[in-house]
Enzyme design. Structure first.
Site: not given
Ligand code: AMP
Length: 216
Positions: A13, A88, A128, A161, A172
Site C-alpha cells: 500500500k 481499519r 523490509r 521496524r 498484525r
Molecule cells: P502501518 O504502518 O499502516 O502498518 O501501521 C503500523 C501500526 O500503526 C499498526 O499496526 C497499528 O498499530 C497502527 N495503526 C495505523 N493505522 C491505524 C488505524 N487506522 N487504526 C488503528 N491502528 C492503526
C-alpha cells in the site's frame, strides 16, 4: 481524487501510495507514518500508541477518529488524498464517510484492494528495512549489496521496524483478517472499488490501478 489503499500489512500500500501521490499530485496520508512520527516525538498520542503498535494491535478508534478528522480538515487534503492504513475498522469507515459528507469539496472516493498471500507477506516484511539516511524503504531480498542503500549509497544505515519481527507480523495479519478485512464489505456497493493482485511487480500493480481509475 480520493483514494483508499486497502489491504494487509506489507501488501504494498505504501509503495503504491507514494507512486500515485506523485503521479496525481495529491497527498499520501499514512496513518502508520503519522503515528510513528508521534511516537518519535513523544507526543500524547505517541505515548498512548507506542505499546499497542509494538504489539501489532490496533490503536483505539477514538484516537484514530480524532486523528483522521484533523487530517481531512487540513487544507492540503481538500483537493484529494490517498489514504494508506485507514480505515481499519467499520467505525473508522463510517467516520470517514461522515467527515467527507460534511466537507465542502466533493470528490469521488475509490477503494483499491491489494491482495496477497499471508506467507508471502511474512517473507516480505521480515526483510523490509528503512534507510535511516534517506528514508527510503528497501527489501533485502531484492538488492545486491545488503549493506548499501541503493537510493543514497549510505553504508549500514538500514533499520528494521520493531513490528516487522515475525511474531508481530503474524499478529498484525491476524488482526487484519479478524477486524480489518470485513471493512471491504462496507465498500462493496461503492461504485469505484477494484481489487488488484499485490503480488505482481510494482509497476504492473501501478498500471492496473491507473488503468482502472481512468475508467471511472
Ligand atoms: P502501518 O504502518 O499502516 O502498518 O501501521 C503500523 C501500526 O500503526 C499498526 O499496526 C497499528 O498499530 C497502527 N495503526 C495505523 N493505522 C491505524 C488505524 N487506522 N487504526 C488503528 N491502528 C492503526
Amino acid at each position: 481524487m480520493r483514494l483508499i489503499l486497502f489491504g494487509a500489512p506489507g501488501v504494498g500500500k505504501g509503495t503504491q501510495a507514494k507512486i500515485l501521490s506523485s503521479k496525481f499530485h495529491i497527498p499520501h496520508i499514512s496513518t502508520g507514518d503519522i503515528l510513528r512520527s508521534a511516537v518519535n516525538k513523544k507526543t500524547e498520542l505517541g505515548l498512548q500508541a507506542k505499546e499497542i503498535m509494538d504489539k501489532g494491535e490496533l490503536v483505539p478508534d477514538d484516537l484514530m477518529l480524532k486523528l483522521i478528522d484533523e487530517v481531512l480538515h487540513d487544507e492540503k487534503t481538500q483537493n484529494g488524498f490517498i489514504l494508506d492504513g485507514f480505515p481499519r475498522t467499520i467505525q473508522q469507515a463510517e467516520k470517514l464517510d461522515d467527515v467527507l459528507e460534511n466537507l465542502s469539496s466533493k470528490n469521488k472516493l475509490c477503494v483499491i484492494f491489494l491482495s496477497a498471500d499471508d506467507e508471502l507477506i511474512v517473507r516480505r516484511l521480515s526483510m523490509r528495512r528503512t534507510c535511516s539516511a534517506c528514508g527510503n524503504i528497501i527489501n533485502l531480498n531484492y538488492i545486491e549489496d545488503p549493506s548499501s542503500c541503493p537510493y543514497c549509497g549510505s553504508k549500514n544505515t538500514f533499520i528494521k521496524r520493531k513490528d516487522d519481527e515475525e511474531d508481530i507480523i503474524r499478529n498484525r495479519l491476524k488482526v487484519f483478517h479478524e477486524t480489518t478485512a470485513p471493512v471491504i464489505n462496507y465498500y462493496k456497493d461503492n461504485g469505484c472499488m477494484l481489487e488488484v493482485d499485490g503480488t505482481l511487480a510494482v509497476e504492473e500493480v501501478t498500471s492496473k490501478i491507473v488503468e482502472n481509475l481512468e475508467k471511472h
